[in-house]
Motif scaffolding. Structure first.
Motif, PDB file in Angstrom:
ATOM      1  N   GLY A  23      -6.307 -75.581 -30.970  1.00  0.00           N
ATOM      2  CA  GLY A  23      -6.141 -74.539 -31.292  1.00  0.00           C
ATOM      3  C   GLY A  23      -7.229 -73.469 -30.370  1.00  0.00           C
ATOM      4  O   GLY A  23      -8.272 -74.475 -30.250  1.00  0.00           O
ATOM      5  N   PRO A  24      -7.313 -72.254 -31.111  1.00  0.00           N
ATOM      6  CA  PRO A  24      -8.865 -71.585 -31.002  1.00  0.00           C
ATOM      7  C   PRO A  24      -9.675 -72.283 -31.671  1.00  0.00           C
ATOM      8  O   PRO A  24     -11.491 -72.149 -31.770  1.00  0.00           O
ATOM      9  CB  PRO A  24      -8.709 -70.397 -31.407  1.00  0.00           C
ATOM     10  N   ALA A  25      -9.458 -72.505 -33.057  1.00  0.00           N
ATOM     11  CA  ALA A  25     -10.577 -73.221 -34.249  1.00  0.00           C
ATOM     12  C   ALA A  25     -10.710 -74.743 -33.522  1.00  0.00           C
ATOM     13  O   ALA A  25     -12.305 -75.237 -33.306  1.00  0.00           O
ATOM     14  CB  ALA A  25      -9.419 -73.251 -35.280  1.00  0.00           C
ATOM     15  N   GLY A  26      -9.644 -75.400 -32.951  1.00  0.00           N
ATOM     16  CA  GLY A  26      -9.986 -76.496 -32.588  1.00  0.00           C
ATOM     17  C   GLY A  26     -10.864 -76.858 -32.047  1.00  0.00           C
ATOM     18  O   GLY A  26     -11.681 -77.489 -31.307  1.00  0.00           O
ATOM     19  N   LEU A  27     -11.162 -76.185 -30.667  1.00  0.00           N
ATOM     20  CA  LEU A  27     -11.251 -76.116 -29.133  1.00  0.00           C
ATOM     21  C   LEU A  27     -12.569 -75.476 -29.914  1.00  0.00           C
ATOM     22  O   LEU A  27     -13.455 -76.272 -29.381  1.00  0.00           O
ATOM     23  CB  LEU A  27     -10.912 -74.873 -28.253  1.00  0.00           C
ATOM     24  N   MET A  28     -13.505 -74.355 -30.746  1.00  0.00           N
ATOM     25  CA  MET A  28     -14.514 -74.284 -30.422  1.00  0.00           C
ATOM     26  C   MET A  28     -15.074 -75.412 -31.590  1.00  0.00           C
ATOM     27  O   MET A  28     -16.485 -75.470 -31.374  1.00  0.00           O
ATOM     28  CB  MET A  28     -14.815 -73.079 -31.754  1.00  0.00           C
ATOM     29  N   ALA A  29     -14.810 -76.229 -32.514  1.00  0.00           N
ATOM     30  CA  ALA A  29     -15.100 -77.531 -32.846  1.00  0.00           C
ATOM     31  C   ALA A  29     -15.378 -78.330 -31.935  1.00  0.00           C
ATOM     32  O   ALA A  29     -16.968 -78.658 -32.511  1.00  0.00           O
ATOM     33  CB  ALA A  29     -14.947 -77.715 -33.837  1.00  0.00           C
TER      34      ALA A  29
END
Length: 395
Positions: free
Chosen positions: A11-17
Motif C-alpha cells: 500500500g502507500p506506506a509500504g511503497l514509500m518505504a
C-alpha cells in the motif's frame, strides 16, 4: 552481500518505504497478499484521488489525534513535498476550492503505474499473492499458491494496514504477531453513524441536509452537508465528528448529534419568521423560514408534535436539534480505523521495542485523522520515517 529488507504490504506506506530504501544498496522484497499493489489506494481514487490538503501545515497537523507523534514527519513530507514528488513521477496536481489536492487526471491508477515502474527500475522486487503468515524475530514465514517457506532479513517493515475494507488487503491478520498490550483495539473511523428511522423518513434516503452546522460539543462545530441514509447519517461532516462521538461511547454517555439546520439565521430572526398567521400551514411557514423538504421531514421525525406550532420552541429545535444515535457502521465499512500499534511500544524511528528487527508504519499505527488527504499524507510520511529508521539500524 547487500543487506536484505522485507516490506509486508504494497500500500502507500509500504511503497514509500520501498522508495526510500531503493536509494541504497539493499535487496528489497515487497510481499503483497493480493494479486496487485495498493488496492485500497486505487479504490479511494475511483471518484477522485484526494492525496493531501493545502492548508497551512500547523493547522494540517492539528487534524490528527496523535499530533505530537506525527508532527515532525508531516512537516518534513508535507503537501508541498507530495506535489513535488508527484510531479517527479510525471503527475501534475491541482488544489481544489476546498483546499484538497488532486492529480489533474483525478484517478489513482496513472500515479500508481508510474510509481511502481520507477520502484521496479530501482531494483525493488514485488511478490504478489504472497501472504506473510508468521513473524519470529527477523524471520518471515511466507505462503503463496504453491508453497510455504521461511526467509530471514536484516530488517522487516510492516505496512499491513488496519482492519477496514479487508477484501482489499487490510484484514488485520498481522495482529497475532504482536502482544495484545502492543495494540490499541481498532475502532471504526470515518464511518457512518446509526439512527433507526420510522417509515416516514424513507423518502429522504440518499438526500442531503444542506448547509448545516453539526457538533458534539458546541465549541467545536463543523459546517457542510449530511446525507440521510437507510441506516442513519453519512458524510465528511460526520467523519470529522467521529472522534468526539467515540469519546462519548468510551465515557458511556448517550450518543448524540446536534444540528443547526439554519446557521445563517439567529435564534431571534428565526423565531420571528416562525410567527405566522393561522391561515398559513406549518409546512409553508417552515419553508418561508428557509427549511427544505428534507429538513422539514427530519424535524417532524425528531420533534414532538405538540411543539410544532410553538414558534419559540421550534426556533430552538431548528437551531439546536438533538438527535440520539445508536453507534457506528461496522468497522469493515469504515474508510479508516482508529487504534493500532501503540506509540509507547515503538522507538522514535518506529522500531518495535520487543523486536528491534521490525519497524511499523501506515494505518496499522495508532493514529486517527479525518478524510481530506490527511490519511494518505500520514501513510506516506510514516512509511518514509520507518525506512529511514531501517537504514540507520542496518548501517
Amino acid at each position: 552481500m547487500p543487506k536484505r529488507v522485507a516490506i509486508i504490504g504494497a500500500g502507500p506506506a509500504g511503497l514509500m518505504a520501498a522508495e526510500v530504501l531503493s536509494q541504497y544498496d539493499y535487496e528489497i522484497d515487497v510481499f503483497e497478499q493480493k494479486p496487485s499493489a495498493a488496492r485500497k489506494f486505487l479504490m479511494a481514487g475511483k471518484t477522485g484521488l484526494n492525496i493531501s490538503h493545502a492548508e497551512p501545515v500547523e493547522a494540517f497537523i492539528q487534524r490528527y489525534d496523535q499530533t505530537q507523534w506525527l508532527a515532525p514527519w508531516v512537516r518534513q513530507w508535507d503537501a508541498t513535498w507530495i506535489q513535488d514528488w508527484m510531479q517527479g513521477l510525471g503527475i501534475e496536481s491541482y488544489v481544489g476550492s476546498s483546499g484538497r489536492i488532486f492529480p489533474v487526471e483525478m484517478k489513482a491508477a496513472p500515479l500508481l503505474r508510474a510509481w511502481l515502474k520507477r520502484l521496479m527500475a530501482d531494483g525493488v522486487k514485488f511478490h504478489y499473492r504472497h501472504r506473510c503468515v508468521d513473524l519470529s524475530e527477523n524471520q518471515l514465514t511466507i505462503e503463496n499458491q504453491t508453497q510455504r517457506f521461511c526467509v530471514t532479513y536484516d530488517a522487516i517493515i510492516l505496512a499491513c494496514g488496519a482492519v477496514s475494507w479487508s477484501q482489499l488487503g487490510s484484514d488485520g491478520a498481522w495482529q497475532p504477531w504482536l502482544s495484545k498490550n502492543e495494540i490499541e483495539p481498532f475502532q471504526a473511523s470515518n464511518a457512518g453513524v446509526l439512527k433507526t428511522w420510522s417509515p416516514f423518513m424513507h423518502q429522504c434516503f440518499g438526500q442531503p441536509l444542506k448547509r448545516v452546522n453539526a457538533w458534539v460539543r458546541p465549541e467545536q462545530q463543523t459546517h457542510g452537508d449530511i446525507i440521510i441514509t437507510h441506516y442513519g447519517f453519512e458524510s465528511g461532516v460526520i467523519y470529522k465528528l467521529g472522534r468526539e462521538l467515540r469519546a462519548q461511547i468510551a465515557q458511556q454517555q448517550t450518543l448524540q448529534l446536534h444540528l443547526d439546520l439554519l446557521p445563517d439565521l439567529s435564534l431571534e430572526q428565526l423565531e420571528k419568521k416562525l410567527q405566522g398567521n393561522k391561515k398559513q400551514s406549518l409546512t409553508n411557514l417552515w419553508r418561508k423560514a428557509g427549511l427544505d423538504t428534507v429538513k422539514i421531514n427530519l424535524l417532524r421525525e425528531i420533534v414532538a408534535k405538540n411543539l410544532w406550532s410553538d414558534a419559540k420552541q421550534m426556533a430552538q429545535q431548528i437551531k439546536q436539534l438533538c438527535i440520539p444515535l445508536e453507534g457506528f457502521r461496522p468497522i469493515e465499512e469504515a474508510i479508516s480505523c482508529a487504534g493500532g500499534v501503540r506509540r509507547a511500544v515503538l522507538s522514535p524511528q518506529l522500531q518495535l521495542q520487543s523486536n528491534p528487527s521490525v519497524f511499523c508504519c501506515g494505518e496499522m499505527l495508532d493514529w486517527d485523522a479525518p478524510t481530506g488527504g490527511y490519511l494518505l499524507t500520514a501513510c506516506f510520511a510514516t512509511g518514509r520515517a520507518a525506512a529511514e529508521g531501517v537504514h540507520a539500524f542496518i548501517e
